[in-house]
Design a protein around this motif. Structure first.
Motif, short mmCIF file in Angstrom:
data_model
loop_
_atom_site.label_atom_id
_atom_site.label_comp_id
_atom_site.label_asym_id
_atom_site.label_seq_id
_atom_site.Cartn_x
_atom_site.Cartn_y
_atom_site.Cartn_z
N ARG A 1 0.83 -1.20 0.00
CA ARG A 1 0.00 0.00 0.00
C ARG A 1 0.87 1.26 0.00
N ALA A 2 1.91 1.26 0.79
CA ALA A 2 2.80 2.43 0.85
C ALA A 2 3.45 2.69 -0.51
N ASN A 3 3.82 1.64 -1.21
CA ASN A 3 4.44 1.81 -2.53
C ASN A 3 3.46 2.39 -3.54
N ILE A 4 2.21 1.97 -3.45
CA ILE A 4 1.19 2.53 -4.35
C ILE A 4 0.95 4.00 -4.05
N ILE A 5 0.80 4.32 -2.78
CA ILE A 5 0.55 5.71 -2.40
C ILE A 5 1.72 6.60 -2.81
N ALA A 6 2.94 6.07 -2.67
CA ALA A 6 4.13 6.85 -3.04
C ALA A 6 4.21 7.08 -4.55
N ALA A 7 3.62 6.18 -5.34
CA ALA A 7 3.71 6.28 -6.80
C ALA A 7 2.65 7.21 -7.40
N LEU A 8 1.54 7.42 -6.71
CA LEU A 8 0.41 8.15 -7.27
C LEU A 8 0.68 9.60 -7.66
N PRO A 9 1.57 10.32 -6.97
CA PRO A 9 1.85 11.70 -7.41
C PRO A 9 2.32 11.82 -8.86
N ALA A 10 2.71 10.72 -9.48
CA ALA A 10 3.07 10.76 -10.90
C ALA A 10 1.89 11.23 -11.74
N LEU A 11 0.68 11.00 -11.25
CA LEU A 11 -0.50 11.47 -11.97
C LEU A 11 -0.55 13.00 -12.00
N LYS A 12 -0.09 13.63 -10.92
CA LYS A 12 -0.05 15.10 -10.88
C LYS A 12 0.97 15.61 -11.88
N THR A 13 2.09 14.91 -11.98
CA THR A 13 3.11 15.29 -12.96
C THR A 13 2.54 15.20 -14.37
N LEU A 14 1.80 14.14 -14.63
CA LEU A 14 1.19 13.95 -15.94
C LEU A 14 0.18 15.06 -16.23
N LYS A 15 -0.64 15.39 -15.26
CA LYS A 15 -1.67 16.40 -15.49
C LYS A 15 -1.05 17.77 -15.73
N GLN A 16 0.05 18.05 -15.04
CA GLN A 16 0.73 19.33 -15.26
C GLN A 16 1.29 19.41 -16.68
N ALA A 17 1.80 18.27 -17.17
CA ALA A 17 2.38 18.25 -18.52
C ALA A 17 1.31 18.19 -19.59
N ARG A 18 0.25 17.39 -19.36
CA ARG A 18 -0.83 17.22 -20.34
C ARG A 18 -2.17 17.20 -19.59
N PRO A 19 -2.76 18.36 -19.33
CA PRO A 19 -4.00 18.42 -18.54
C PRO A 19 -5.14 17.58 -19.10
N THR A 20 -5.17 17.38 -20.41
CA THR A 20 -6.26 16.60 -21.02
C THR A 20 -5.80 15.21 -21.46
N SER A 21 -4.73 14.72 -20.89
CA SER A 21 -4.21 13.41 -21.30
C SER A 21 -5.26 12.32 -21.13
N PRO A 22 -5.46 11.48 -22.14
CA PRO A 22 -6.41 10.36 -22.00
C PRO A 22 -5.97 9.34 -20.97
N LEU A 23 -4.71 9.39 -20.56
CA LEU A 23 -4.23 8.45 -19.55
C LEU A 23 -4.86 8.73 -18.19
N LEU A 24 -5.22 9.98 -17.94
CA LEU A 24 -5.89 10.31 -16.69
C LEU A 24 -7.28 9.67 -16.65
N GLN A 25 -8.01 9.74 -17.76
CA GLN A 25 -9.31 9.10 -17.82
C GLN A 25 -9.16 7.58 -17.74
N LEU A 26 -8.15 7.04 -18.37
CA LEU A 26 -7.94 5.60 -18.33
C LEU A 26 -7.66 5.14 -16.90
#
Length: 298
Positions: free
Chosen positions: A229-254
């Motif tokens: 669980r700790a490893n998953i929680i530590a990895a999730l901020p990568a989604l914020k990095t993605l949104k900053q780079a591509r706010p409409t990225s289809p990977l966020l919806q996926l």
């Protein structure tokens, strides 16, 4: 075995040609919206697609029978006229979590731009250099997507070659202007947009997350739930990095479609502070899905 010897994935991909196919696919064709048509063509098409997907080798990787990827292709036919099908397709795939009976969704997408021509008993074929129809082009594209997300979950960037093959399908399909779903910038979530997101540099953080979430997270939980669980929680901020780079990225919806509910369940055993941080992060990432993570608020 692929699920036990993860470090050998790249070796298998480049050095071994296995005999077992990669997928165990279920194909369902829903023709309820179509009236006054001989229904046999839908059964014929369904059978042809099952054989096309399951009986062909789509990579050089070695798979045993129990390692084949479980997936479903659900096609809803909106209309049929003169062998011209107007459809939508839902594609889902799952993979087992190590040392447990649990399976996790690795791909889930609904594609509403799926029109093609098909004549009953038509042979479905594929060669690397050409595409015969929008039907086979779309199915092959999603096969490579399934393989890419599966391999990405077992080794860092393990699915890269499959995403590149999906991108090649996009390039070939674009040469036929009558095929829908492939046009650049026409739809932020179409096949072109998803393949581009997975092969551009801005998507690297997502690939890193995908591996950490599955291999270092879910696959660790049977042995040590807190560590996984700790490893998953530590990895999730990568989604914020993605949104900053591509706010409409289809990977966020996926991610929302595949993982949000599962991630909220994982957070249910976290500390109060972690839950609150998770709620804040999801509020920034997925404001429209607030009811799905509301349980983390308190």
């Amino acid at each position: 075995m692929k699920y036990l010897i993860i470090s050998l994935t790249s070796f298998f991909l480049t050095c071994i040609t296995g005999s077992a196919q990669e997928l165990t696919a279920t194909v369902t064709i829903n023709s309820d919206k179509v009236q006054g048509t001989d229904k046999s063509i839908f059964q014929t098409l369904q059978t042809a697609l099952i054989e096309f997907i399951n009986n062909k080798k789509w990579s050089t990787a070695s798979f045993s029978q129990n390692e084949r990827i479980d997936c479903t292709f659900t096609i809803v036919v909106n209309s049929l006229e003169n062998n011209k099908f107007s459809c939508e397709i839902q594609v889902q795939a799952r993979r087992p979590v190590y040392n447990s009976a649990y399976t996790t969704t690795i791909f889930n997408i609904r594609d509403t731009e799926f029109d093609f021509e098909y004549t009953e008993y038509q042979q479905l074929e594929h060669t690397e250099e050409t595409l015969d129809s929008n039907l086979t082009a779309t199915i092959i594209y999603y096969i490579y997507m399934i393989l890419g997300f599966d391999f990405d979950s077992f080794s860092p960037n393990g699915g890269k070659q499959f995403f590149q093959q999906a991108q090649q399908i996009v390039s070939l399909a674009q040469s036929n202007s009558q095929w829908n779903g492939w046009t650049a910038f026409a739809n932020k979530r179409n096949r072109h947009a998803l393949a581009t997101a997975l092969t551009e540099n801005q998507g690297e953080s997502f690939h890193t997350l995908w591996y950490a979430y599955h291999r270092k997270g879910l696959d660790e939980m049977a042995a040590n739930a807190d560590r996984g669980r700790a490893n998953i929680i530590a990895a999730l901020p990568a989604l914020k990095t993605l949104k900053q780079a591509r706010p409409t990225s289809p990977l966020l919806q996926l991610f929302t479609d595949c993982k949000l509910d599962e991630t909220v369940l994982i957070y249910s055993k976290a500390t109060v502070q972690e839950k609150q941080e998770g709620y804040k992060m999801f509020s920034e990432l997925f404001p429209a899905a607030s009811t799905r993570y509301a349980s983390l608020k308190n």
